[in-house]
Design a protein around this motif. Structure first.
Motif, PDB file in Angstrom:
ATOM      1  N   MET A 186     -14.421 -13.489 -49.691  1.00 57.18           N
ATOM      2  CA  MET A 186     -14.378 -14.888 -50.105  1.00 57.18           C
ATOM      3  C   MET A 186     -14.765 -15.772 -48.913  1.00 57.18           C
ATOM      4  SD  MET A 186     -10.234 -15.428 -50.400  1.00 57.18           S
ATOM      5  CE  MET A 186     -10.451 -16.997 -51.239  1.00 57.18           C
ATOM      6  N   TYR A 187     -15.138 -17.013 -49.220  1.00 58.84           N
ATOM      7  CA  TYR A 187     -15.533 -17.973 -48.192  1.00 58.84           C
ATOM      8  C   TYR A 187     -14.814 -19.280 -48.509  1.00 58.84           C
ATOM      9  CZ  TYR A 187     -18.682 -20.951 -45.397  1.00 58.84           C
ATOM     10  OH  TYR A 187     -19.217 -21.848 -44.501  1.00 58.84           O
ATOM     11  N   THR A 188     -13.965 -19.734 -47.586  1.00 59.96           N
ATOM     12  CA  THR A 188     -13.111 -20.878 -47.871  1.00 59.96           C
ATOM     13  C   THR A 188     -13.080 -21.857 -46.708  1.00 59.96           C
ATOM     14  OG1 THR A 188     -11.109 -19.846 -46.953  1.00 59.96           O
ATOM     15  CG2 THR A 188     -11.588 -19.431 -49.273  1.00 59.96           C
ATOM     16  N   GLU A 189     -12.704 -23.084 -47.037  1.00 61.46           N
ATOM     17  CA  GLU A 189     -12.408 -24.111 -46.036  1.00 61.46           C
ATOM     18  C   GLU A 189     -10.905 -24.334 -46.056  1.00 61.46           C
ATOM     19  OE1 GLU A 189     -13.803 -28.666 -44.886  1.00 61.46           O
ATOM     20  OE2 GLU A 189     -14.034 -27.924 -46.942  1.00 61.46           O
ATOM     21  N   HIS A 228     -26.205 -19.666 -41.207  1.00 63.56           N
ATOM     22  CA  HIS A 228     -26.503 -21.036 -41.637  1.00 63.56           C
ATOM     23  C   HIS A 228     -27.968 -21.304 -41.351  1.00 63.56           C
ATOM     24  CE1 HIS A 228     -26.797 -25.467 -40.450  1.00 63.56           C
ATOM     25  NE2 HIS A 228     -26.943 -25.380 -41.759  1.00 63.56           N
ATOM     26  N   TYR A 229     -28.720 -21.661 -42.425  1.00 62.22           N
ATOM     27  CA  TYR A 229     -30.145 -21.933 -42.289  1.00 62.22           C
ATOM     28  C   TYR A 229     -30.529 -23.003 -43.300  1.00 62.22           C
ATOM     29  CZ  TYR A 229     -35.092 -21.023 -41.380  1.00 62.22           C
ATOM     30  OH  TYR A 229     -36.405 -21.153 -41.017  1.00 62.22           O
ATOM     31  N   TYR A 234     -25.563 -18.454 -45.914  1.00 65.96           N
ATOM     32  CA  TYR A 234     -25.844 -17.162 -46.537  1.00 65.96           C
ATOM     33  C   TYR A 234     -24.839 -16.138 -46.014  1.00 65.96           C
ATOM     34  CZ  TYR A 234     -30.273 -19.473 -47.597  1.00 65.96           C
ATOM     35  OH  TYR A 234     -31.230 -20.368 -48.040  1.00 65.96           O
ATOM     36  N   LEU A 235     -24.253 -15.378 -46.921  1.00 66.86           N
ATOM     37  CA  LEU A 235     -23.234 -14.404 -46.564  1.00 66.86           C
ATOM     38  C   LEU A 235     -23.759 -12.989 -46.793  1.00 66.86           C
ATOM     39  CD1 LEU A 235     -20.156 -16.155 -48.227  1.00 66.86           C
ATOM     40  CD2 LEU A 235     -21.041 -16.462 -45.902  1.00 66.86           C
ATOM     41  N   TRP A 236     -23.486 -12.115 -45.833  1.00 67.33           N
ATOM     42  CA  TRP A 236     -23.967 -10.742 -45.875  1.00 67.33           C
ATOM     43  C   TRP A 236     -22.809  -9.783 -45.628  1.00 67.33           C
ATOM     44  CZ3 TRP A 236     -29.564  -9.823 -45.645  1.00 67.33           C
ATOM     45  CH2 TRP A 236     -30.313 -10.999 -45.611  1.00 67.33           C
ATOM     46  N   ASP A 244     -24.760 -17.136 -51.402  1.00 67.30           N
ATOM     47  CA  ASP A 244     -25.148 -18.289 -50.599  1.00 67.30           C
ATOM     48  C   ASP A 244     -24.615 -19.540 -51.261  1.00 67.30           C
ATOM     49  OD1 ASP A 244     -27.694 -19.950 -51.823  1.00 67.30           O
ATOM     50  OD2 ASP A 244     -27.710 -17.851 -52.450  1.00 67.30           O
ATOM     51  N   VAL A 245     -24.230 -20.515 -50.446  1.00 69.35           N
ATOM     52  CA  VAL A 245     -23.644 -21.764 -50.929  1.00 69.35           C
ATOM     53  C   VAL A 245     -24.210 -22.919 -50.114  1.00 69.35           C
ATOM     54  CG1 VAL A 245     -21.481 -20.719 -51.710  1.00 69.35           C
ATOM     55  CG2 VAL A 245     -21.673 -21.530 -49.357  1.00 69.35           C
TER      56      VAL A 245
END
Length: 277
Positions: A186-189, A228-229, A234-236, A244-245
């Motif tokens: 997961m990707y969170t703030e 970050h681009y 982008y998450l790998w 990607d978000v």
């Protein structure tokens, strides 16, 4: 011999049979008419503007503007594309030259041993973060990458790559790209208050997702990469893009990692690189 007026009119009509005065219009005799068909006047049609030729460059062509170029989302480089990256920081933990936190404490334990940084979080809630300032620029294009393994894990233990951590007024603000020991990422703030020791804000940018590329099991090495681009993150996982978000830059300049929910992890490598346009 006097000729009556009516007879004179009749003789005039016989002498000039093609002339009449119907409704004030004159009709010519056939001998004086044109053999061409009468022209029919058509209403004028509006002439469409002529399309100008398109040019990718307008330079050197007076009066010709450059054609509009449709911009597309930039393609991110892959973690394997070494030519696009410039390494800014890397630690393989052969020693503690970067001064990571160590020692055996109430809630956590840190140790550098056997070419890895071992971090144990002793509680069965939340997690423990270690981080370093490494001239990290969250506004630029970059790659962050961590290779890690689980040594032990309790209920839903996780490893997290911590991005752009900022500490102010007893609040920790950061983004976290994490995965559990079962490969659910997961990707969170997050915003964490260290005084009551609780999370005060969470925003999931990528919710919990199972990943088939993850290597399950204790001591199995896995790699998380965040790139970050452009305007995207982008998450790998293990060299395979999984999500990607839209990018939201964190406010801090520290990067690190964390162990969560009663688990022990080893970090074998932490890398920060910038990206060449």
């Amino acid at each position: 011999m006097r000729t009556s007026l009516a007879l004179c009119i009749l003789m005039f009509i016989v002498a000039f049979p093609g002339v009449c005065f119907a409704q004030g219009q004159v009709t010519l005799p056939d001998a004086l008419r044109s053999n061409e068909p009468a022209k029919v006047t058509q209403p004028k049609k509006a002439t469409p503007p002529q399309a100008k030729p398109e040019h990718s460059q307008g330079a050197g062509q007076p009066g010709v503007a450059p054609a509009a170029v449709q911009k597309s989302s930039p393609r991110p480089p892959s973690p394997a594309d070494a030519s696009r990256f410039t390494r800014k920081f890397e630690d393989t933990f052969t020693d503690n030259r970067n001064h990571w936190e160590t020692g055996d404490h109430k809630f956590w334990r840190g140790e550098i041993r056997d070419g890895a940084y071992m971090l144990e979080h002793k509680r069965n809630e939340l997690g423990w973060i270690v981080s370093r300032s490494m001239s990290f620029d969250a506004s630029g294009d970059y790659m962050l990458e961590a290779e890690f393994s689980f040594i032990s894990t309790g209920r839903e233990g996780f490893f997290g790559l911590v991005i752009g951590l900022d500490k102010s007024d007893k609040l920790l603000k950061y983004q976290r790209y994490s995965t559990t020991a079962d490969g659910v990422y997961m990707y969170t703030e997050r915003v964490f208050d260290v005084t009551p020791y609780k999370i005060v804000f969470i925003s999931d940018m990528v919710s919990k997702t199972d990943d088939a590329n993850y290597r399950k099991g204790l001591n199995a090495k896995n790699t998380l990469t965040a790139i970050h681009y452009g305007d995207r993150m982008y998450l790998w996982v293990n060299g395979v893009q999984v999500a990607d978000v839209k990018y939201k830059a964190p406010g801090g300049d520290k990067v690190g990692f964390m162990a969560g929910l009663e688990c022990t992890i080893k970090v074998h490598r932490l890398t920060y690189k910038t990206i060449t346009p």
